[in-house]
Design a protein around this motif. Structure first.
Motif, short mmCIF file in Angstrom:
data_model
loop_
_atom_site.label_atom_id
_atom_site.label_comp_id
_atom_site.label_asym_id
_atom_site.label_seq_id
_atom_site.Cartn_x
_atom_site.Cartn_y
_atom_site.Cartn_z
N ARG A 149 30.61 45.09 51.47
CA ARG A 149 29.67 43.96 51.44
C ARG A 149 28.29 44.37 51.95
NH1 ARG A 149 32.21 38.82 50.06
NH2 ARG A 149 30.20 37.95 50.59
N ASN A 150 28.26 45.20 52.99
CA ASN A 150 26.99 45.66 53.54
C ASN A 150 26.21 46.52 52.55
OD1 ASN A 150 27.41 44.29 55.94
ND2 ASN A 150 28.31 46.07 56.97
N ARG A 151 26.88 47.07 51.57
CA ARG A 151 26.23 47.84 50.50
C ARG A 151 25.96 46.97 49.28
NH1 ARG A 151 28.78 53.85 50.01
NH2 ARG A 151 28.69 54.43 52.19
N GLY A 152 26.22 45.67 49.40
CA GLY A 152 25.99 44.77 48.27
C GLY A 152 27.04 44.86 47.18
N ILE A 153 28.24 45.30 47.54
CA ILE A 153 29.32 45.50 46.58
C ILE A 153 30.41 44.46 46.79
CG2 ILE A 153 31.10 47.11 45.79
CD1 ILE A 153 29.22 49.38 46.81
N GLU A 154 30.76 43.75 45.74
CA GLU A 154 31.88 42.82 45.78
C GLU A 154 33.18 43.58 45.53
OE1 GLU A 154 31.41 38.96 43.96
OE2 GLU A 154 29.30 39.43 43.61
N VAL A 155 34.27 43.09 46.10
CA VAL A 155 35.56 43.78 46.00
C VAL A 155 36.57 42.86 45.31
CG1 VAL A 155 37.41 44.94 47.26
CG2 VAL A 155 35.05 45.09 48.10
N PHE A 156 37.28 43.44 44.33
CA PHE A 156 38.30 42.73 43.56
C PHE A 156 39.58 43.55 43.55
CE2 PHE A 156 34.16 41.68 41.90
CZ PHE A 156 34.21 40.32 41.69
N CYS A 157 40.70 42.90 43.81
CA CYS A 157 42.02 43.51 43.73
C CYS A 157 42.75 42.91 42.54
CB CYS A 157 42.80 43.23 45.01
SG CYS A 157 44.52 43.83 44.97
N MET A 158 43.40 43.76 41.74
CA MET A 158 44.09 43.27 40.56
C MET A 158 45.49 43.88 40.47
SD MET A 158 43.06 43.79 36.57
CE MET A 158 43.70 45.45 36.49
N ALA A 159 46.41 43.09 39.96
CA ALA A 159 47.76 43.58 39.67
C ALA A 159 48.32 42.81 38.48
CB ALA A 159 48.67 43.40 40.88
N VAL A 160 49.30 43.42 37.84
CA VAL A 160 50.03 42.75 36.77
C VAL A 160 51.11 41.91 37.45
CG1 VAL A 160 51.38 43.02 34.65
CG2 VAL A 160 49.51 44.61 35.15
N ASN A 161 50.64 40.84 38.08
CA ASN A 161 51.47 39.84 38.75
C ASN A 161 50.84 38.49 38.43
OD1 ASN A 161 51.73 42.17 41.26
ND2 ASN A 161 53.59 41.13 40.60
N ASP A 162 51.59 37.42 38.65
CA ASP A 162 51.03 36.10 38.40
C ASP A 162 50.09 35.71 39.56
OD1 ASP A 162 52.40 34.16 40.31
OD2 ASP A 162 54.15 35.07 39.36
N PRO A 163 49.21 34.74 39.32
CA PRO A 163 48.23 34.39 40.35
C PRO A 163 48.85 33.80 41.62
CG PRO A 163 48.04 32.92 38.45
CD PRO A 163 48.99 34.00 38.07
N PHE A 164 50.01 33.21 41.52
CA PHE A 164 50.67 32.65 42.69
C PHE A 164 51.20 33.75 43.60
CE2 PHE A 164 50.80 29.66 39.20
CZ PHE A 164 50.13 28.59 39.76
N VAL A 165 51.72 34.81 43.00
CA VAL A 165 52.16 35.98 43.76
C VAL A 165 50.95 36.63 44.43
CG1 VAL A 165 53.09 38.33 43.55
CG2 VAL A 165 54.26 36.42 42.44
N MET A 166 49.84 36.75 43.68
CA MET A 166 48.63 37.36 44.25
C MET A 166 48.12 36.55 45.44
SD MET A 166 48.22 40.16 42.63
CE MET A 166 46.55 40.70 42.97
N GLN A 167 48.18 35.23 45.34
CA GLN A 167 47.74 34.38 46.44
C GLN A 167 48.65 34.54 47.66
OE1 GLN A 167 48.29 30.05 46.22
NE2 GLN A 167 46.13 29.85 46.83
N ALA A 168 49.95 34.56 47.44
CA ALA A 168 50.90 34.73 48.54
C ALA A 168 50.73 36.10 49.21
CB ALA A 168 52.33 34.56 48.03
N TRP A 169 50.49 37.11 48.41
CA TRP A 169 50.27 38.46 48.95
C TRP A 169 49.00 38.49 49.78
CZ3 TRP A 169 48.16 43.29 46.19
CH2 TRP A 169 48.52 44.45 46.89
N ALA A 170 47.95 37.85 49.27
CA ALA A 170 46.69 37.79 50.01
C ALA A 170 46.89 37.14 51.38
CB ALA A 170 45.63 37.03 49.21
N LYS A 171 47.63 36.05 51.41
CA LYS A 171 47.90 35.37 52.69
C LYS A 171 48.69 36.27 53.62
CE LYS A 171 47.58 30.64 51.04
NZ LYS A 171 48.27 29.40 50.74
N SER A 172 49.69 36.96 53.10
CA SER A 172 50.54 37.81 53.94
C SER A 172 49.77 39.02 54.48
CB SER A 172 51.77 38.27 53.17
OG SER A 172 51.45 39.30 52.26
#
Length: 160
Positions: free
Chosen positions: A64-87
């Motif tokens: 972020r300090n370099r002005g770069i946004e970060v995105f994580c992607m996987a071949v998983n459904d969005p609900f799994v991605m949300q649960a993983w993010a929380k964990s």
């Protein structure tokens, strides 16, 4: 053929959960900004959960300090991605993207067959540095490896 430095990100839709389920176009997501998109073979899998995602969580502010946004992607459904993010205590600005059907992964030419592990077609482990929708650096792992796509390596090798 895998995506190369200098190639434009292919236009595909992805899913994410914010205040509900959203469909987002990759050109809208990456045009007009600097971004690192890193992909993992699967949420909640050992290396992805113990090393890959945690590195980006730890170094999120460095990007972020370099002005770069970060995105994580996987071949998983969005609900799994949300649960993983929380964990994993993922900060709000680190966006978790779902390529549930693997369409974007295939368009990038970075799919792998994980059927032997019961996971079907998944994304290879990689990180792309993207400026205004164009790949400026690609850190693509060999199968079973975790050497070049981690946050520390990407930060140390970002183009000037």
């Amino acid at each position: 053929m895998p995506i190369n430095v200098g190639d434009r990100i292919p236009e595909v839709t992805l899913k994410r959960l914010r205040e509900g389920l959203e469909t987002i176009d990759t050109h809208a997501l990456f045009d007009g900004r600097k971004a690192v998109l890193f992909a993992v073979p699967g949420a909640f899998t050992p290396t992805c959960s113990a090393r890959h995602l945690p590195g980006y969580v730890e170094h999120f502010e460095d990007f972020r300090n370099r002005g770069i946004e970060v995105f994580c992607m996987a071949v998983n459904d969005p609900f799994v991605m949300q649960a993983w993010a929380k964990s994993q205590s993922v900060p709000d600005g680190l966006q978790m993207l779902s390529d549930g059907n693997g369409d974007f992964t295939r368009a990038l030419g970075l799919e792998m067959d994980a059927s032997a592990s019961g996971m079907g077609t998944r994304s290879r482990r990689f990180a792309l540095y993207i400026e205004n929708g164009v790949v400026r650096a690609a850190y693509i792992e060999q199968p079973g490896q975790f050497e070049v796509s981690g946050a520390e390596h990407v930060l140390a090798h970002l183009p000037a």
